[in-house]
Write an enzyme that holds these catalytic residues in place. Sequence first.
Site, mmCIF file in Angstrom:
data_model
loop_
_atom_site.group_PDB
_atom_site.id
_atom_site.type_symbol
_atom_site.label_atom_id
_atom_site.label_comp_id
_atom_site.label_asym_id
_atom_site.label_seq_id
_atom_site.Cartn_x
_atom_site.Cartn_y
_atom_site.Cartn_z
ATOM 1 N N PRO A 86 -3.369 0.844 -1.330
ATOM 2 C CA PRO A 86 -3.225 -0.613 -1.341
ATOM 3 C C PRO A 86 -2.494 -1.150 -0.118
ATOM 4 O O PRO A 86 -1.720 -0.442 0.523
ATOM 5 C CB PRO A 86 -2.405 -0.873 -2.613
ATOM 6 C CG PRO A 86 -1.627 0.384 -2.813
ATOM 7 C CD PRO A 86 -2.517 1.497 -2.339
ATOM 8 N N CYS A 87 -2.762 -2.402 0.206
ATOM 9 C CA CYS A 87 -2.039 -3.098 1.270
ATOM 10 C C CYS A 87 -0.708 -3.555 0.698
ATOM 11 O O CYS A 87 -0.655 -4.370 -0.222
ATOM 12 C CB CYS A 87 -2.856 -4.294 1.754
ATOM 13 S SG CYS A 87 -2.133 -5.163 3.159
ATOM 14 N N GLN A 88 0.385 -3.001 1.235
ATOM 15 C CA GLN A 88 1.723 -3.304 0.720
ATOM 16 C C GLN A 88 2.648 -3.663 1.879
ATOM 17 O O GLN A 88 2.203 -3.835 3.015
ATOM 18 C CB GLN A 88 2.254 -2.093 -0.055
ATOM 19 C CG GLN A 88 1.432 -1.747 -1.289
ATOM 20 C CD GLN A 88 1.918 -0.471 -1.963
ATOM 21 O OE1 GLN A 88 1.774 0.614 -1.436
ATOM 22 N NE2 GLN A 88 2.505 -0.625 -3.137
ATOM 23 N N TYR A 90 4.968 -2.544 4.561
ATOM 24 C CA TYR A 90 5.223 -1.284 5.254
ATOM 25 C C TYR A 90 6.501 -1.310 6.086
ATOM 26 O O TYR A 90 6.740 -0.422 6.902
ATOM 27 C CB TYR A 90 4.039 -0.950 6.166
ATOM 28 C CG TYR A 90 2.729 -0.826 5.422
ATOM 29 C CD1 TYR A 90 2.339 0.373 4.845
ATOM 30 C CD2 TYR A 90 1.878 -1.921 5.283
ATOM 31 C CE1 TYR A 90 1.143 0.485 4.148
ATOM 32 C CE2 TYR A 90 0.681 -1.819 4.590
ATOM 33 C CZ TYR A 90 0.323 -0.617 4.028
ATOM 34 O OH TYR A 90 -0.861 -0.506 3.336
ATOM 35 N N ASN A 129 -8.812 0.637 3.219
ATOM 36 C CA ASN A 129 -7.882 -0.407 2.809
ATOM 37 C C ASN A 129 -8.613 -1.743 2.882
ATOM 38 O O ASN A 129 -9.746 -1.821 3.365
ATOM 39 C CB ASN A 129 -6.641 -0.406 3.716
ATOM 40 C CG ASN A 129 -5.407 -0.989 3.053
ATOM 41 O OD1 ASN A 129 -5.399 -2.146 2.647
ATOM 42 N ND2 ASN A 129 -4.346 -0.188 2.935
#
Length: 404
Positions: A86-88, A90, A129
Amino acid sequence: MEKKICELFAGVGGFRLGFDRLNSGWETVWFSQWEPGKKVQWAHDCYVSHFGECADLNGEFHTGEDISTVDKASIPDHTLLVGGFPCQDYSVAHTLKSSKGIEGKKGVLWWQIRDTLETKKAPFVLLENVDRLLKSPAKQRGRDFGMILACLRDLGYSAEWRVINAAEYGGAQRRRRTFIFAYRNDTNHAAINSQPPEEIITRTGLMAQAFPVESDVEVSSTDLPADLVEVSDTFSFPFKGAGFMTDGTIYTADVEEKTEMPVLLGQILEKCTDEDFYISVDDLKDWTYLKGSKKIPRTAANGHEYVFSEGPVGFPDSWDKPSRTMLTSESTKNRSTHVVADPGTGRLRILLPLEAERLQGFDDNWTDTGMPRRMRYFCMGNALVVPMITRMGKVLDQIIAKEK
């Protein structure tokens, strides 16, 4: 070089199915699939029902557990690490223990990929992603993707990426996703790094071979800061839909796809005899409102008044186009759920679970493994378009053949 895969964040097995369809000798030696907060791990159980379990190097089974608790040294050796994560957030900070150490936010799954690469040193990596990864976060655009590239650089990898709309390359769904292909700098394939960036982006890279583009591009470039914390704190860059990174230097360009005929929504539809899938007369008004355009006065928490607006969504969805992107909320009463005219009755209904599977390129009834119907849609909304993996796998077969 052996063709062994480790699949993280495996879902119901889209990466594995994509490589299995090549029939070229790929073997998945370990996988991990764990959904936080779920009492029953439906996706994991579906994966196991198709492919069976995988023991670690200790002969133990931990594939259905939180990957952060797994000893990365116990993962079997592999040639290729794959995963859709998932895009979180970073971002990182210095640790209290050492000014040279870094610490990412707890629960951010990228660090599990990084730790696995650091421990197992897979020669090749293929990741998926969402397309917004290249632009996140909104207040420091490009930072998150810059963090991923900086981590790969620090671990001795080069990488290329492309944002792929599956429908432009024969898919049944207008689903845009970012694919990242990374390779260790000591592989034979890394000799490609000496080529001009525009050649790699448009002709010789894995992405360009799997998803052909026109050759005329305008490349922009930048250098990543040497320190990850500096990347986290200050880096911003307008990443474009294709690119290449080696030794911390980023090259990026927009590309024009050589598009192929997609699968149309009407081609994947079945005649439905189950009333549960049809929209009732009583619900039709709600669906019409959800799909229609809106202008709604609202007041923000700070008292600011504004008008929320959105355009209409096709209602019903057109048969003569590939479908819109499917989300995890598919089948619930919401704006994004697909509504189609049934090819048998002409009445409006939601998609059947097997139609959702077809949109992602899975075999019919792939998720019919005992999970609730709602979870079947959820798993497909989380999945990737399997034929896109097979396309990249064909090129990777050629790359592997040239390794030691």
